[in-house]
Design an enzyme around this catalytic site. Structure first.
Site, PDB file in Angstrom:
ATOM      1  N   LYS A   1       0.947  -1.121  -0.003  1.00  0.00           N
ATOM      2  CA  LYS A   1      -0.011  -0.154  -0.048  1.00  0.00           C
ATOM      3  C   LYS A   1       0.885   1.261  -0.020  1.00  0.00           C
ATOM      4  O   LYS A   1       1.891   1.350   0.881  1.00  0.00           O
ATOM      5  CB  LYS A   1      -0.652  -0.078   1.385  1.00  0.00           C
TER       6      LYS A   1
ATOM      7  N   ASP B   1      -0.569  -0.261  -4.279  1.00  0.00           N
ATOM      8  CA  ASP B   1      -2.287   0.014  -4.375  1.00  0.00           C
ATOM      9  C   ASP B   1      -2.250   1.341  -3.450  1.00  0.00           C
ATOM     10  O   ASP B   1      -1.727   1.322  -2.285  1.00  0.00           O
ATOM     11  CB  ASP B   1      -3.007  -1.120  -3.527  1.00  0.00           C
TER      12      ASP B   1
ATOM     13  N   LYS C   1     -13.335  -7.785  -7.358  1.00  0.00           N
ATOM     14  CA  LYS C   1     -13.761  -8.318  -6.173  1.00  0.00           C
ATOM     15  C   LYS C   1     -15.235  -8.886  -6.131  1.00  0.00           C
ATOM     16  O   LYS C   1     -16.096  -7.808  -6.616  1.00  0.00           O
ATOM     17  CB  LYS C   1     -13.597  -7.403  -5.200  1.00  0.00           C
TER      18      LYS C   1
HETATM   19 MG    MG Z   1      -7.334  -2.084  -3.992  1.00  0.00          MG
END
Ligand code: MG
Length: 369
Positions: free
Chosen positions: A163, A188, A262
């Site tokens: 991240k 991300d 997702k």
């Molecule tokens: Mg993501």
């Protein structure tokens, strides 16, 4: 086929390690696990992957509970079903609330595959017998992150995701890249940047990243196209793609070169499959994101990732990365960077119901009339 009974379990499980992004730290993970039972005694399981607070999307565990109990479950119990595809169509007149819809839809997909006596992967036309696993490394000090990455590589993961935000990007990534010149590294940003940061993000081009995921706003598709035109690094959209229409728009505008799918975010498995098919048509590779989910939702993502255009390793880590004990038997394991796709009927994992009862904070049962 009629659904006779729906059981809802609002559960809470402690993560092995707190999960940090610039927006939220998750320590205890609440979920809603859903069991549907039909008129022949077969049952299927699904999971609502909304978080306790609305940091990832607008939904929360409590909004999902409300939608399910007030609207979705009464409708589900009234109807005759001939295909799990009908669930999405039936719930379509209620707006959004994708994770709540996906939870109940997943359970019905599992049920249909079990009734057919085949694995969910086979039921949806999957082609792979094993899927490549990637892992997310939580934000931490550079030494600790390097240490964690070393461990994950030794465990066989082929793709590492970290991240980033404007306070932790190039410098941190350079340290990782210098230590691991060849690993498949993706970042991300969970919308931590704006178009004003284009130059800053351009600097990441020198790090040979697999992609940069969701750099700009969660509801943007237009500015991502502008950003992508100036970057060599492929942009991947995650939060921005919540429907097939969003995926169509992103493809048309050139907003990304990769899409993360997702099931919860896009409102169910039917939508996830349709987005996969659209991307395949346009030669946009897709991969499966993760939601700090229990083994139930993960099992769905494993089945989804057996479709042919899932060419990038997904966030399909082992159960033990997240939980002391998972709700499924056996747990998800990663060997040589891969997860074997279970061959048993439906999701192919047994749900450990006594354990689910143990971690349940609130339960509700609904019967057909
Ligand atoms: Mg993501």
């Amino acid at each position: 086929m009629k659904i006779e009974k729906v059981d809802l379990f609002l559960t809470s499980m402690k993560l092995v390690q707190p999960f940090r992004t610039h927006q939220e730290t998750v320590t205890d993970r609440e979920s809603i696990l859903i069991k549907v039972t039909d008129d022949t005694g077969h049952s299927g399981w699904g999971e609502v992957v909304a978080f306790s607070s609305p940091w990832y999307t607008e939904e929360t565990i409590e909004t999902a509970w409300h939608m399910l109990t007030e609207f979705f479950i009464p409708t589900i119990l009234e109807q005759e079903w001939t295909s799990p595809r009908e669930v999405n169509e039936t719930l379509l007149h209620w707006k959004r609330n994708h994770m709540a819809k996906a939870g109940i839809e997943m359970a019905i997909w599992d049920l249909f595959a079990k009734r057919a006596g085949i694995s969910l992967s086979e039921y949806i036309g999957g082609v792979l017998k094993e899927v490549k696993a990637g892992v997310v490394v939580s934000m931490d000090s550079p030494e600790r992150m390097l240490n964690t990455i070393e461990n994950r590589i030794n465990e066989g993961y082929e793709r590492i995701k970290v991240k980033i935000d404007p306070a932790n990007d190039y410098q941190m990534l350079k340290v990782i890249r210098d230590s691991y010149p060849d690993i498949a590294l993706l970042v991300d940003a969970n919308s931590a940047y704006s178009l004003k940061d284009a130059e800053r993000l351009k600097k990441l081009d020198s790090l040979n990243l697999l992609m940069i995921e969701q750099p700009l706003a969660a509801d943007d598709i237009v500015e991502h196209a502008e950003l992508q035109r100036g970057l060599l690094t492929p942009v991947c959209l995650d939060e921005s793609i919540v429907s097939l229409q969003d995926a169509r728009n992103a493809v048309k505008l050139g907003s990304c070169k990769v899409i993360s799918i997702k099931i919860g975010r896009v409102g169910g498995l039917a939508n996830a499959i349709d987005i996969h098919d659209l991307c395949a048509e346009h030669e946009i590779p897709v991969w499966c994101g993760g939601m700090l989910e229990t083994g139930i939702s993960r099992a769905f993502h494993i089945a989804l990732a057996t479709l042919p255009n899932f060419t990038i390793p997904g966030d399909l880590s082992a159960s033990s990365r997240y939980w002391e004990k998972d709700v499924i038997i056996p747990e998800v394991v990663v060997e040589d960077g891969k997860v074997k796709v279970p061959e048993g009927p439906g999701i192919g994992f047994k749900v450990d119901e006594p354990f689910v009862e143990q971690i349940t904070k609130r339960k509700a049962t609904y019967h057909s009339k």
